[in-house]
Design a protein around this motif. Structure first.
Motif, PDB file in Angstrom:
ATOM      1  N   GLU A   2       0.833  -1.202   0.000  1.00  0.00           N
ATOM      2  CA  GLU A   2       0.000   0.000   0.000  1.00  0.00           C
ATOM      3  C   GLU A   2       0.869   1.254   0.000  1.00  0.00           C
ATOM      4  N   ALA A   3       1.922   1.241   0.828  1.00  0.00           N
ATOM      5  CA  ALA A   3       2.822   2.392   0.896  1.00  0.00           C
ATOM      6  C   ALA A   3       3.596   2.561  -0.408  1.00  0.00           C
ATOM      7  N   VAL A   4       4.042   1.460  -0.994  1.00  0.00           N
ATOM      8  CA  VAL A   4       4.795   1.526  -2.250  1.00  0.00           C
ATOM      9  C   VAL A   4       3.913   2.041  -3.382  1.00  0.00           C
ATOM     10  N   ALA A   5       2.691   1.573  -3.432  1.00  0.00           N
ATOM     11  CA  ALA A   5       1.780   1.963  -4.514  1.00  0.00           C
ATOM     12  C   ALA A   5       1.559   3.468  -4.565  1.00  0.00           C
ATOM     13  N   ALA A   6       1.670   4.123  -3.423  1.00  0.00           N
ATOM     14  CA  ALA A   6       1.430   5.562  -3.363  1.00  0.00           C
ATOM     15  C   ALA A   6       2.572   6.385  -3.947  1.00  0.00           C
ATOM     16  N   VAL A   7       3.766   5.790  -4.084  1.00  0.00           N
ATOM     17  CA  VAL A   7       4.936   6.571  -4.508  1.00  0.00           C
ATOM     18  C   VAL A   7       5.673   6.002  -5.724  1.00  0.00           C
ATOM     19  N   ALA A   8       5.361   4.781  -6.137  1.00  0.00           N
ATOM     20  CA  ALA A   8       6.098   4.155  -7.247  1.00  0.00           C
ATOM     21  C   ALA A   8       5.636   4.704  -8.596  1.00  0.00           C
ATOM     22  N   PRO A   9       6.542   4.783  -9.579  1.00  0.00           N
ATOM     23  CA  PRO A   9       6.154   5.223 -10.924  1.00  0.00           C
ATOM     24  C   PRO A   9       5.179   4.243 -11.578  1.00  0.00           C
ATOM     25  N   GLU A  10       4.442   4.737 -12.536  1.00  0.00           N
ATOM     26  CA  GLU A  10       3.466   3.909 -13.246  1.00  0.00           C
ATOM     27  C   GLU A  10       4.133   2.735 -13.955  1.00  0.00           C
ATOM     28  N   LYS A  11       5.363   2.935 -14.432  1.00  0.00           N
ATOM     29  CA  LYS A  11       6.041   1.906 -15.215  1.00  0.00           C
ATOM     30  C   LYS A  11       6.433   0.678 -14.394  1.00  0.00           C
ATOM     31  N   LEU A  40      -0.013 -16.310  -0.996  1.00  0.00           N
ATOM     32  CA  LEU A  40      -0.478 -16.263  -2.374  1.00  0.00           C
ATOM     33  C   LEU A  40      -0.470 -14.821  -2.895  1.00  0.00           C
ATOM     34  N   PRO A  41       0.004 -14.606  -4.122  1.00  0.00           N
ATOM     35  CA  PRO A  41      -0.045 -13.260  -4.706  1.00  0.00           C
ATOM     36  C   PRO A  41      -1.448 -12.654  -4.701  1.00  0.00           C
ATOM     37  N   SER A  42      -2.480 -13.471  -4.893  1.00  0.00           N
ATOM     38  CA  SER A  42      -3.849 -12.940  -4.953  1.00  0.00           C
ATOM     39  C   SER A  42      -4.289 -12.336  -3.622  1.00  0.00           C
ATOM     40  N   ASP A  43      -3.666 -12.732  -2.507  1.00  0.00           N
ATOM     41  CA  ASP A  43      -3.999 -12.155  -1.206  1.00  0.00           C
ATOM     42  C   ASP A  43      -3.323 -10.799  -0.991  1.00  0.00           C
ATOM     43  N   ILE A  44      -2.342 -10.492  -1.817  1.00  0.00           N
ATOM     44  CA  ILE A  44      -1.602  -9.236  -1.690  1.00  0.00           C
ATOM     45  C   ILE A  44      -1.962  -8.268  -2.813  1.00  0.00           C
ATOM     46  N   ALA A  45      -2.308  -8.798  -3.979  1.00  0.00           N
ATOM     47  CA  ALA A  45      -2.516  -7.996  -5.188  1.00  0.00           C
ATOM     48  C   ALA A  45      -3.456  -6.803  -5.002  1.00  0.00           C
ATOM     49  N   PRO A  46      -4.589  -6.942  -4.272  1.00  0.00           N
ATOM     50  CA  PRO A  46      -5.493  -5.791  -4.146  1.00  0.00           C
ATOM     51  C   PRO A  46      -4.861  -4.585  -3.449  1.00  0.00           C
ATOM     52  N   PHE A  47      -3.773  -4.795  -2.738  1.00  0.00           N
ATOM     53  CA  PHE A  47      -3.139  -3.713  -1.986  1.00  0.00           C
ATOM     54  C   PHE A  47      -2.047  -3.009  -2.798  1.00  0.00           C
ATOM     55  N   THR A  48      -1.805  -3.479  -4.012  1.00  0.00           N
ATOM     56  CA  THR A  48      -0.708  -2.932  -4.815  1.00  0.00           C
ATOM     57  C   THR A  48      -1.128  -1.768  -5.712  1.00  0.00           C
ATOM     58  N   GLY A  49      -2.431  -1.605  -5.944  1.00  0.00           N
ATOM     59  CA  GLY A  49      -2.899  -0.562  -6.838  1.00  0.00           C
ATOM     60  C   GLY A  49      -2.703  -0.868  -8.307  1.00  0.00           C
ATOM     61  N   PRO A  83      -2.755  -4.589  -9.753  1.00  0.00           N
ATOM     62  CA  PRO A  83      -2.699  -6.059  -9.674  1.00  0.00           C
ATOM     63  C   PRO A  83      -2.222  -6.721 -10.955  1.00  0.00           C
ATOM     64  N   GLU A  84      -2.469  -6.072 -12.106  1.00  0.00           N
ATOM     65  CA  GLU A  84      -2.030  -6.670 -13.372  1.00  0.00           C
ATOM     66  C   GLU A  84      -0.515  -6.667 -13.505  1.00  0.00           C
ATOM     67  N   LYS A  85       0.166  -5.808 -12.741  1.00  0.00           N
ATOM     68  CA  LYS A  85       1.634  -5.732 -12.768  1.00  0.00           C
ATOM     69  C   LYS A  85       2.253  -6.340 -11.517  1.00  0.00           C
ATOM     70  N   PHE A  86       1.529  -7.214 -10.843  1.00  0.00           N
ATOM     71  CA  PHE A  86       2.012  -7.812  -9.592  1.00  0.00           C
ATOM     72  C   PHE A  86       2.031  -9.333  -9.701  1.00  0.00           C
ATOM     73  N   LEU A  87       3.089  -9.923  -9.170  1.00  0.00           N
ATOM     74  CA  LEU A  87       3.252 -11.379  -9.162  1.00  0.00           C
ATOM     75  C   LEU A  87       4.321 -11.749  -8.138  1.00  0.00           C
ATOM     76  N   ALA A  88       4.651 -13.024  -8.058  1.00  0.00           N
ATOM     77  CA  ALA A  88       5.684 -13.495  -7.140  1.00  0.00           C
ATOM     78  C   ALA A  88       6.920 -13.933  -7.927  1.00  0.00           C
ATOM     79  N   LEU A  89       8.078 -13.585  -7.372  1.00  0.00           N
ATOM     80  CA  LEU A  89       9.359 -14.104  -7.864  1.00  0.00           C
ATOM     81  C   LEU A  89      10.097 -14.621  -6.645  1.00  0.00           C
ATOM     82  N   HIS A  90      10.176 -15.924  -6.539  1.00  0.00           N
ATOM     83  CA  HIS A  90      10.690 -16.563  -5.322  1.00  0.00           C
ATOM     84  C   HIS A  90      12.066 -17.153  -5.550  1.00  0.00           C
TER      85      HIS A  90
END
Length: 282
Positions: free
Chosen positions: A102-111, A122-131, A133-140
């Protein structure tokens, strides 16, 4: 994706930072305060020694160049301001990860593409907080990323397919073998196999069946494996198994978390990277 920001400079976060810089990326290391960041030069020296030991062509020149490509800051907006990719490696708690994004989404560039290194969530439990979701995933990543170099790429149903492939390509560029996960799975492939094994070792210890060194010895002699569960715990570090175990439905695993906190974490025995965990590496 040349400009990388890593959120969290713990055991695995610092390895992702160093490996990416070693592969030629420009990396910003972010953590919550300067006191934590002041310990990073010591961590880089530890990793440089590990690379010299395990990588044949890891010269002092290459290792020093990697460190030179790392910039550390406790200012979140400054950390993410030019990021092509942000990898989050904060403690393994859903609420902390959600609040961080949530904090990152407020300041990160659109790109910017967002990725979590979560071990079990699971990424789906975090995705709604990213602002985004289409640009969010997991890299483990597996621990000791320079040596055990898998990069598990796992999206959620809303992840854009092109973003997925960009992150898989990034993983390959920093020396990982990208493993494409076809659907969400807590623990991906690696931890779906590893966590039950580690839990079995922990339960033998908590129940008083055998000491950690003997549990490890039994596994290694009988199977030819290079490490037993408690040697792996030391590589992972104590904080991740503590967070995974302290709220477990299994009372034995909750007791294991109490032992980790009382006998190891509170004494500074945080694992191999700290010089001592279940074993003494001094």
């Amino acid at each position: 994706m040349q400009q990388l920001t890593v959120l969290g400079t713990g055991v695995l976060g610092s390895q992702i930072i160093f490996q990416s810089a070693y592969a030629g990326k420009d990396v910003v290391a972010y953590d919550i305060n300067d006191e934590i960041l002041q310990k990073l030069p010591e961590r880089w020296e530890y990793l440089k020694a590990a690379y010299r030991r395990d990588i044949a062509d890891a010269t002092d020149e290459k290792l020093d160049a990697a460190v030179a490509r790392i910039r550390a800051t406790a200012d979140l907006a400054n950390a993410v301001g030019d990021a092509d990719l942000i990898i989050e490696a904060v403690p393994e708690r859903l609420d902390i990860k959600q609040q961080t994004w949530e904090a990152v989404a407020a300041v990160a560039p659109e790109k910017t593409i967002f990725a979590t290194n979560s071990s079990t969530l699971l990424p789906s439990d975090i995705a709604p907080f990213t602002g985004r979701p289409e640009k969010f995933l997991a890299l483990h990543f597996a621990n000791e990323v320079w040596k055990f170099n898998v990069g598990e790429v796992m999206g959620h149903p809303g992840t854009d397919a092109d973003v997925f492939e960009q992150v898989a390509t990034f993983a390959e560029e920093i020396g990982m073998v990208p493993i494409r996960i076809h659907k969400e799975q807590p623990g991906y492939v690696l931890n779906s196999l590893l966590v039950p094994f580690l839990n079995a070792g922990a339960q033998l210890f908590v129940k008083g069946i055998a000491e950690p060194a003997d549990i490890d010895k039994t596994w290694k002699i009988a199977t030819g494996a290079p490490a037993g569960p408690f040697e792996i715990y030391d590589v992972v570090g104590m904080m991740t198994p503590y967070h995974l175990s302290k709220d477990s439905d299994d009372p034995v695993m909750r007791e294991f978390a109490e032992i980790l906190k009382r006998d190891y974490i509170d004494k500074g025995y945080l694992g191999k990277g700290a010089g001592r965990g279940f074993y003494d590496y001094q």
